[in-house]
Design an enzyme around this catalytic site. Sequence first.
Site, PDB file in Angstrom:
ATOM      1  N   ASP A  13       6.499  -1.876   0.691  1.00 16.58           N
ATOM      2  CA  ASP A  13       5.659  -1.502   1.838  1.00 16.58           C
ATOM      3  C   ASP A  13       6.456  -1.174   3.091  1.00 16.58           C
ATOM      4  OD1 ASP A  13       3.488  -2.017   0.176  1.00 16.58           O
ATOM      5  OD2 ASP A  13       3.404  -4.122   0.776  1.00 16.58           O
ATOM      6  N   LYS A  16       7.619   3.878   2.564  1.00 16.37           N
ATOM      7  CA  LYS A  16       8.245   4.888   1.702  1.00 16.37           C
ATOM      8  C   LYS A  16       7.371   6.137   1.577  1.00 16.37           C
ATOM      9  CE  LYS A  16       8.311   1.825  -1.605  1.00 16.37           C
ATOM     10  NZ  LYS A  16       7.854   0.620  -0.884  1.00 16.37           N
ATOM     11  N   GLY A  40       1.376   1.064  -3.602  1.00 17.54           N
ATOM     12  CA  GLY A  40       0.387   1.674  -2.719  1.00 17.54           C
ATOM     13  C   GLY A  40       1.152   2.365  -1.615  1.00 17.54           C
ATOM     14  N   HIS A  41       1.220   3.683  -1.692  1.00 20.31           N
ATOM     15  CA  HIS A  41       2.015   4.449  -0.723  1.00 20.31           C
ATOM     16  C   HIS A  41       1.056   5.228   0.181  1.00 20.31           C
ATOM     17  CE1 HIS A  41       5.773   4.388  -3.551  1.00 20.31           C
ATOM     18  NE2 HIS A  41       5.328   3.193  -3.237  1.00 20.31           N
ATOM     19  N   GLN A 223       7.948  -0.219  -4.801  1.00 19.11           N
ATOM     20  CA  GLN A 223       8.345  -1.607  -4.513  1.00 19.11           C
ATOM     21  C   GLN A 223       9.616  -1.602  -3.636  1.00 19.11           C
ATOM     22  OE1 GLN A 223       7.457  -1.000  -8.183  1.00 19.11           O
ATOM     23  NE2 GLN A 223       5.487  -1.227  -7.222  1.00 19.11           N
TER      24      GLN A 223
HETATM   25  P1  GDP Z   1       5.015   1.973   1.127  1.00 15.73           P
HETATM   26  O1  GDP Z   1       4.438   1.168   0.023  1.00 15.73           O
HETATM   27  O2  GDP Z   1       6.467   1.702   1.339  1.00 15.73           O
HETATM   28  O3  GDP Z   1       4.733   3.447   1.000  1.00 15.73           O
HETATM   29  O4  GDP Z   1       4.300   1.486   2.459  1.00 15.73           O
HETATM   30  P2  GDP Z   1       2.711   1.217   2.638  1.00 15.73           P
HETATM   31  O5  GDP Z   1       2.028   2.526   2.732  1.00 15.73           O
HETATM   32  O6  GDP Z   1       2.219   0.228   1.653  1.00 15.73           O
HETATM   33  O7  GDP Z   1       2.705   0.464   4.035  1.00 15.73           O
HETATM   34  C1  GDP Z   1       3.219   1.037   5.189  1.00 15.73           C
HETATM   35  C2  GDP Z   1       2.091   1.117   6.236  1.00 15.73           C
HETATM   36  O8  GDP Z   1       2.650   1.389   7.510  1.00 15.73           O
HETATM   37  C3  GDP Z   1       1.123   2.241   5.974  1.00 15.73           C
HETATM   38  O9  GDP Z   1      -0.150   1.844   6.436  1.00 15.73           O
HETATM   39  C4  GDP Z   1       1.659   3.384   6.823  1.00 15.73           C
HETATM   40  O10 GDP Z   1       0.641   4.311   7.200  1.00 15.73           O
HETATM   41  C5  GDP Z   1       2.183   2.634   8.009  1.00 15.73           C
HETATM   42  N1  GDP Z   1       3.354   3.218   8.684  1.00 15.73           N
HETATM   43  C6  GDP Z   1       4.408   3.895   8.144  1.00 15.73           C
HETATM   44  N2  GDP Z   1       5.332   4.152   9.096  1.00 15.73           N
HETATM   45  C7  GDP Z   1       4.864   3.639  10.247  1.00 15.73           C
HETATM   46  C8  GDP Z   1       5.381   3.542  11.575  1.00 15.73           C
HETATM   47  O11 GDP Z   1       6.492   3.981  11.889  1.00 15.73           O
HETATM   48  N3  GDP Z   1       4.612   2.882  12.492  1.00 15.73           N
HETATM   49  C9  GDP Z   1       3.402   2.353  12.189  1.00 15.73           C
HETATM   50  N4  GDP Z   1       2.744   1.725  13.146  1.00 15.73           N
HETATM   51  N5  GDP Z   1       2.880   2.431  10.947  1.00 15.73           N
HETATM   52  C10 GDP Z   1       3.609   3.042   9.994  1.00 15.73           C
HETATM   53  P1  IMO Z   2       4.944  -0.535  -2.856  1.00 14.47           P
HETATM   54  O1  IMO Z   2       5.477   0.568  -3.748  1.00 14.47           O
HETATM   55  C1  IMO Z   2       4.692  -4.797  -2.081  1.00 14.47           C
HETATM   56  C2  IMO Z   2       4.671  -7.456  -5.535  1.00 14.47           C
HETATM   57  C3  IMO Z   2       3.431  -8.251  -5.800  1.00 14.47           C
HETATM   58  C4  IMO Z   2       4.029  -9.499  -6.406  1.00 14.47           C
HETATM   59  C5  IMO Z   2       5.179  -8.947  -7.237  1.00 14.47           C
HETATM   60  C6  IMO Z   2       4.860  -8.758  -8.703  1.00 14.47           C
HETATM   61  O2  IMO Z   2       3.626  -0.213  -2.241  1.00 14.47           O
HETATM   62  O3  IMO Z   2       5.977  -0.976  -1.899  1.00 14.47           O
HETATM   63  P2  IMO Z   2       3.429  -6.930 -10.002  1.00 14.47           P
HETATM   64  O4  IMO Z   2       1.980  -6.589  -9.899  1.00 14.47           O
HETATM   65  O5  IMO Z   2       4.344  -5.794  -9.712  1.00 14.47           O
HETATM   66  O6  IMO Z   2       3.769  -7.637 -11.277  1.00 14.47           O
HETATM   67  O7  IMO Z   2       3.648  -8.054  -8.853  1.00 14.47           O
HETATM   68  O8  IMO Z   2       5.512  -7.688  -6.658  1.00 14.47           O
HETATM   69  N1  IMO Z   2       4.490  -5.993  -5.431  1.00 14.47           N
HETATM   70  C7  IMO Z   2       4.529  -5.323  -4.281  1.00 14.47           C
HETATM   71  N2  IMO Z   2       4.659  -5.751  -3.020  1.00 14.47           N
HETATM   72  N3  IMO Z   2       4.616  -3.478  -2.323  1.00 14.47           N
HETATM   73  C8  IMO Z   2       4.527  -3.019  -3.590  1.00 14.47           C
HETATM   74  O9  IMO Z   2       4.617  -1.714  -3.904  1.00 14.47           O
HETATM   75  C9  IMO Z   2       4.439  -3.963  -4.642  1.00 14.47           C
HETATM   76  N4  IMO Z   2       4.305  -3.868  -5.977  1.00 14.47           N
HETATM   77  C10 IMO Z   2       4.355  -5.115  -6.451  1.00 14.47           C
HETATM   78  O10 IMO Z   2       2.737  -8.530  -4.607  1.00 14.47           O
HETATM   79  O11 IMO Z   2       4.579 -10.298  -5.395  1.00 14.47           O
HETATM   80 MG    MG Z   3       2.847  -0.132  -0.358  1.00 15.50          MG
END
Ligand code: GDP
Ligand code: IMO
Ligand code: MG
Length: 425
Positions: A13, A16, A40-41, A223
């Site tokens: 998270d 990415k 979840g991207h 991840q």
């Molecule tokens: P990922 O799994 O690495 O793709 O990240 P996620 O999408 O799960 O979580 C990142 C969250 O931060 C999302 O809600 C993005 O829309 C948000 N986000 C990404 N970059 C920024 C930033 O520079 N500032 C803020 N405030 N939010 C951001």
């Molecule tokens: P993105 O790509 C954050 C975590 C789960 C748990 C562990 C194992 O959005 O960054 P799993 O279901 O993979 O067997 O769970 O990994 N986990 C993540 N945490 N971002 C993710 O993906 C994750 N995918 C799995 O919360 O701790």
């Molecule tokens: Mg994510």
Amino acid sequence: MPTTVLVGAQWGDEGKGKIIDVLSEDTDVVVRFQGGSNAGHTVIVGDEKYVLHLMPSGILHPGKVCIIGNGVVVNPVALVDEVNELVERGVDFEGRFFVSDRAHVVLPYHGALDSQREALSTGSEKIGTTKRGIGPAYSDKVARVGLRMGDLVSPDFPELLKGRVENANQVLIAMGAEALDYDDICREYSAMADRLRPYVADCVPILIGALKENKNILFEGAQGTMLDIDFGTFPYVTSSNATAGGACTGTGIPPNRIDQVLGVVKAYTTRVGEGPFPTELLDVDGETLAREGHEFGATTGRPRRCGWFDAVVARYAADINGIDQWAITKLDVLDTFERIKIAVAYEVDGERCESIPASVTKLARCKPIYEEMPGWLTRTSEMTSLEQLPQAARNYLDRLCELTGVEMGILSVGAGRRQTLRIKI
Ligand code: GDP
Ligand code: IMO
Ligand code: MG
């Protein structure tokens, strides 16, 4: 932009999806190489929010080829949902989206086993998985009993499925869960196969062909490094190699064709699920990070645990991924802090420790040694160049780079595409 592997450098998270979306502009091909719908991207385009679980985050850019590589485990129902949603929202990807016929399939019994294992686990046994069946699907792959996308779309699927459902049911019943119905699964998954068949392909020639034509290829990690099956906080990890090496085994790209590795880090740290997290904040500062950063899981909606930036983690990630540059995200979330801390090392069993121990119990005993820096108390989310940033913010970023030995290539100050400072990339 040459061949680039993008990885998360913390516990996932990191942002990415946003960075991939921005870089897709200059890329020809975007490839997912591991993980599954546990990811979840989030990509924000104007007022529209997209949360992508399996689809590469380049899909929103017309004309870009998007591939789900062999290292991914694909839940066909989740993928069809995503495909249909994107089509409904007007995204056209006909002829430019492919799923590897070697990618393993996540079947309903994988999800059921994952959920039941979590339900039966107590105390330190609980991993806090996303319950998406990821661990059991990768287990079946390694045990050589999994089914692949090529099997799903073949006429043999019903027969291949039969014995596997029977075996899984024996385990489920022994674990106190309900058995699953073979006919239901077969019917549902055959329908999914019909929907996905046009996209299933041998992706190796597509990728190698793109390499030969000197196309720009972006490998999208899911991840993060600390969730890597080998290098993360085992057993509180996911079941794949989320580190840069996974891009080779997960797609077929040779190691010597990777030109650069980009690490994505938040300007602070978060984690979802169980497991040690040395800089975790259980106080008002942690609450502020969660509130300002909207830190709720993009897949499960669970609140993310929040803490200060951990330079020990980032340095470790830089080392094992070979990170050339950072994309530092969410700097804006720190705008309201008067003082900001960075963990520069740990103290454990009376000694200073500058690396990540393999033992998770030792990591749990690690106390961060903090350095404190003044905050900037200025809104940064509208800033478009480094020069506009307050000096205290620049000092903070400089310190992160100095402590990790990696320069900053990209800075993100908001979720939108425009809130991105491309410094070196
Ligand atoms: P990922 O799994 O690495 O793709 O990240 P996620 O999408 O799960 O979580 C990142 C969250 O931060 C999302 O809600 C993005 O829309 C948000 N986000 C990404 N970059 C920024 C930033 O520079 N500032 C803020 N405030 N939010 C951001
Ligand atoms: P993105 O790509 C954050 C975590 C789960 C748990 C562990 C194992 O959005 O960054 P799993 O279901 O993979 O067997 O769970 O990994 N986990 C993540 N945490 N971002 C993710 O993906 C994750 N995918 C799995 O919360 O701790
Ligand atoms: Mg994510």
